[in-house]
Design a protein around this motif. Structure first.
Motif, PDB file in Angstrom:
ATOM      1  N   GLY A   2      32.515  47.736  31.576  1.00 30.22           N
ATOM      2  CA  GLY A   2      31.728  46.513  31.666  1.00 30.22           C
ATOM      3  C   GLY A   2      32.528  45.237  31.496  1.00 30.22           C
ATOM      4  N   LYS A   3      33.854  45.355  31.443  1.00 30.01           N
ATOM      5  CA  LYS A   3      34.684  44.157  31.314  1.00 30.01           C
ATOM      6  C   LYS A   3      34.655  43.357  32.610  1.00 30.01           C
ATOM      7  CE  LYS A   3      36.475  45.228  27.217  1.00 30.01           C
ATOM      8  NZ  LYS A   3      36.236  44.433  25.995  1.00 30.01           N
ATOM      9  N   SER A   4      34.649  42.037  32.489  1.00 25.82           N
ATOM     10  CA  SER A   4      34.691  41.178  33.663  1.00 25.82           C
ATOM     11  C   SER A   4      36.134  40.978  34.101  1.00 25.82           C
ATOM     12  CB  SER A   4      34.066  39.816  33.344  1.00 25.82           C
ATOM     13  OG  SER A   4      34.882  39.108  32.406  1.00 25.82           O
ATOM     14  N   TYR A   5      36.319  40.430  35.304  1.00 25.71           N
ATOM     15  CA  TYR A   5      37.672  40.150  35.774  1.00 25.71           C
ATOM     16  C   TYR A   5      38.360  39.156  34.835  1.00 25.71           C
ATOM     17  CZ  TYR A   5      36.583  42.578  40.121  1.00 25.71           C
ATOM     18  OH  TYR A   5      36.245  43.538  41.037  1.00 25.71           O
ATOM     19  N   LYS A   6      37.589  38.201  34.314  1.00 26.60           N
ATOM     20  CA  LYS A   6      38.160  37.234  33.378  1.00 26.60           C
ATOM     21  C   LYS A   6      38.615  37.928  32.095  1.00 26.60           C
ATOM     22  CE  LYS A   6      37.277  32.883  30.964  1.00 26.60           C
ATOM     23  NZ  LYS A   6      37.905  33.355  29.725  1.00 26.60           N
ATOM     24  N   ILE A  13      39.650  40.982  31.792  1.00 23.02           N
ATOM     25  CA  ILE A  13      40.872  41.743  32.106  1.00 23.02           C
ATOM     26  C   ILE A  13      42.054  40.802  32.213  1.00 23.02           C
ATOM     27  CG2 ILE A  13      41.976  43.213  33.841  1.00 23.02           C
ATOM     28  CD1 ILE A  13      39.171  44.342  34.437  1.00 23.02           C
ATOM     29  N   TRP A  14      41.855  39.642  32.844  1.00 26.26           N
ATOM     30  CA  TRP A  14      42.917  38.641  32.950  1.00 26.26           C
ATOM     31  C   TRP A  14      43.362  38.199  31.560  1.00 26.26           C
ATOM     32  CZ3 TRP A  14      45.798  36.192  36.707  1.00 26.26           C
ATOM     33  CH2 TRP A  14      46.442  35.016  36.319  1.00 26.26           C
ATOM     34  N   ASP A  15      42.395  37.904  30.700  1.00 28.19           N
ATOM     35  CA  ASP A  15      42.722  37.450  29.350  1.00 28.19           C
ATOM     36  C   ASP A  15      43.494  38.523  28.585  1.00 28.19           C
ATOM     37  OD1 ASP A  15      41.461  35.064  29.812  1.00 28.19           O
ATOM     38  OD2 ASP A  15      39.587  35.631  28.835  1.00 28.19           O
ATOM     39  N   LEU A  16      43.121  39.772  28.762  1.00 29.17           N
ATOM     40  CA  LEU A  16      43.806  40.863  28.080  1.00 29.17           C
ATOM     41  C   LEU A  16      45.233  41.012  28.583  1.00 29.17           C
ATOM     42  CD1 LEU A  16      43.791  43.292  26.171  1.00 29.17           C
ATOM     43  CD2 LEU A  16      42.896  44.673  28.044  1.00 29.17           C
ATOM     44  N   SER A  17      45.420  40.868  29.895  1.00 31.47           N
ATOM     45  CA  SER A  17      46.744  41.033  30.496  1.00 31.47           C
ATOM     46  C   SER A  17      47.717  39.983  29.983  1.00 31.47           C
ATOM     47  CB  SER A  17      46.658  40.943  32.013  1.00 31.47           C
ATOM     48  OG  SER A  17      45.820  41.956  32.508  1.00 31.47           O
ATOM     49  N   PHE A  18      47.204  38.779  29.684  1.00 33.11           N
ATOM     50  CA  PHE A  18      48.079  37.691  29.280  1.00 33.11           C
ATOM     51  C   PHE A  18      47.775  37.226  27.870  1.00 33.11           C
ATOM     52  CE2 PHE A  18      47.639  37.467  33.902  1.00 33.11           C
ATOM     53  CZ  PHE A  18      48.943  37.756  34.237  1.00 33.11           C
ATOM     54  N   LYS A  19      47.302  38.142  27.048  1.00 30.88           N
ATOM     55  CA  LYS A  19      46.940  37.825  25.654  1.00 30.88           C
ATOM     56  C   LYS A  19      48.120  37.256  24.890  1.00 30.88           C
ATOM     57  CE  LYS A  19      44.934  39.954  21.535  1.00 30.88           C
ATOM     58  NZ  LYS A  19      44.451  41.220  20.936  1.00 30.88           N
ATOM     59  N   SER A  20      49.309  37.759  25.163  1.00 32.55           N
ATOM     60  CA  SER A  20      50.474  37.307  24.423  1.00 32.55           C
ATOM     61  C   SER A  20      50.869  35.888  24.771  1.00 32.55           C
ATOM     62  CB  SER A  20      51.661  38.235  24.690  1.00 32.55           C
ATOM     63  OG  SER A  20      51.936  38.295  26.066  1.00 32.55           O
ATOM     64  N   ILE A  21      50.329  35.346  25.899  1.00 22.12           N
ATOM     65  CA  ILE A  21      50.685  33.984  26.276  1.00 22.12           C
ATOM     66  C   ILE A  21      49.873  32.957  25.504  1.00 22.12           C
ATOM     67  CG2 ILE A  21      50.550  32.314  28.161  1.00 22.12           C
ATOM     68  CD1 ILE A  21      51.434  34.408  30.030  1.00 22.12           C
ATOM     69  N   ASP A  22      48.555  33.167  25.484  1.00 18.82           N
ATOM     70  CA  ASP A  22      47.744  32.129  24.869  1.00 18.82           C
ATOM     71  C   ASP A  22      47.400  32.437  23.418  1.00 18.82           C
ATOM     72  OD1 ASP A  22      45.016  33.112  27.069  1.00 18.82           O
ATOM     73  OD2 ASP A  22      45.870  34.141  25.315  1.00 18.82           O
ATOM     74  N   GLY A  23      48.112  33.459  22.842  1.00 15.91           N
ATOM     75  CA  GLY A  23      48.050  33.707  21.419  1.00 15.91           C
ATOM     76  C   GLY A  23      46.705  34.120  20.920  1.00 15.91           C
TER      77      GLY A  23
END
Length: 202
Positions: free
Chosen positions: A186-190, A192-202
């Protein structure tokens, strides 16, 4: 990359035995890095385990002595790294700015596609350089090798998963399978995007 006012690009292919190839557009920082005996540093978190590539900010993951050397002696500020995992090696492609920016993280995050495209072009157009580099690998002493190396190098069996497609046998990658699992949860594309780049925006 002049459009983004970047002054430094570091590419390294790190092999499972601790050896590596390094390509840079400026050798001063690399030489000081080696002479100081710094170890190769990468970001590897639990959420990265099933990803074949991800970005992270250098400021958050590199040790303070490395960042101090980069800023004060070589005018390299901030920085973002694309890490691409493969069988028996992984690639690090890092970019840095010649000035401080209060919004560096958001700037990098807004231009990830450019950095990814540049990285893909570098690997394609620099294939001849990589072949030369493979003959002249640098073998780092154990204390300079990346502690995450054994986790980052992917075994062959995890790279592709066979499936039967509409037109016959095919495969999906581990990263694609991971994203499909998130979608099924049930995850949205957003999300998944946030998870993929979690290390960027802390």
């Amino acid at each position: 990359m002049e459009r983004h006012n970047l002054n430094y690009i570091w590419f390294s292919r790190v092999y499972s035995d601790g050896s590596l190839i390094v390509l840079v557009n400026y050798t001063g920082f690399l030489l000081d890095f080696l002479q100081n005996g710094f170890s190769v540093c990468t970001s590897f978190q639990e959420e990265h385990e099933k990803l074949q590539s991800y970005f992270y900010l250098c400021d958050e993951e590199l040790s303070p002595p490395i960042m101090t050397l980069a800023r004060e002696k070589h005018n390299l500020h901030h920085g973002i790294t694309l890490l691409k995992r493969d069988k028996n090696y992984y690639d690090l492609i890092s970019f840095a700015m010649p000035e401080t920016r209060s919004n560096a993280a958001s700037y990098y995050l807004s231009h990830l596609r450019d950095f990814k495209q540049f990285s893909e072009d570098l690997l394609k157009k620099g294939s001849d350089l990589l072949k030369i580099g493979e003959k002249e690998k640098i073998l780092l002493p154990p204390h300079m090798q990346d502690n995450n190396c054994s986790k980052l190098c992917l075994p062959e069996k995890t790279l592709r998963h066979p499936v039967r497609g509409k037109f016959g046998p095919t495969y999906i990658t581990s990263q694609e399978l991971f994203y499909l699992q998130l979608l099924s949860q049930g995850k949205s594309y957003k999300d998944i995007w946030d998870l993929s780049f979690k290390s960027i925006d802390g």
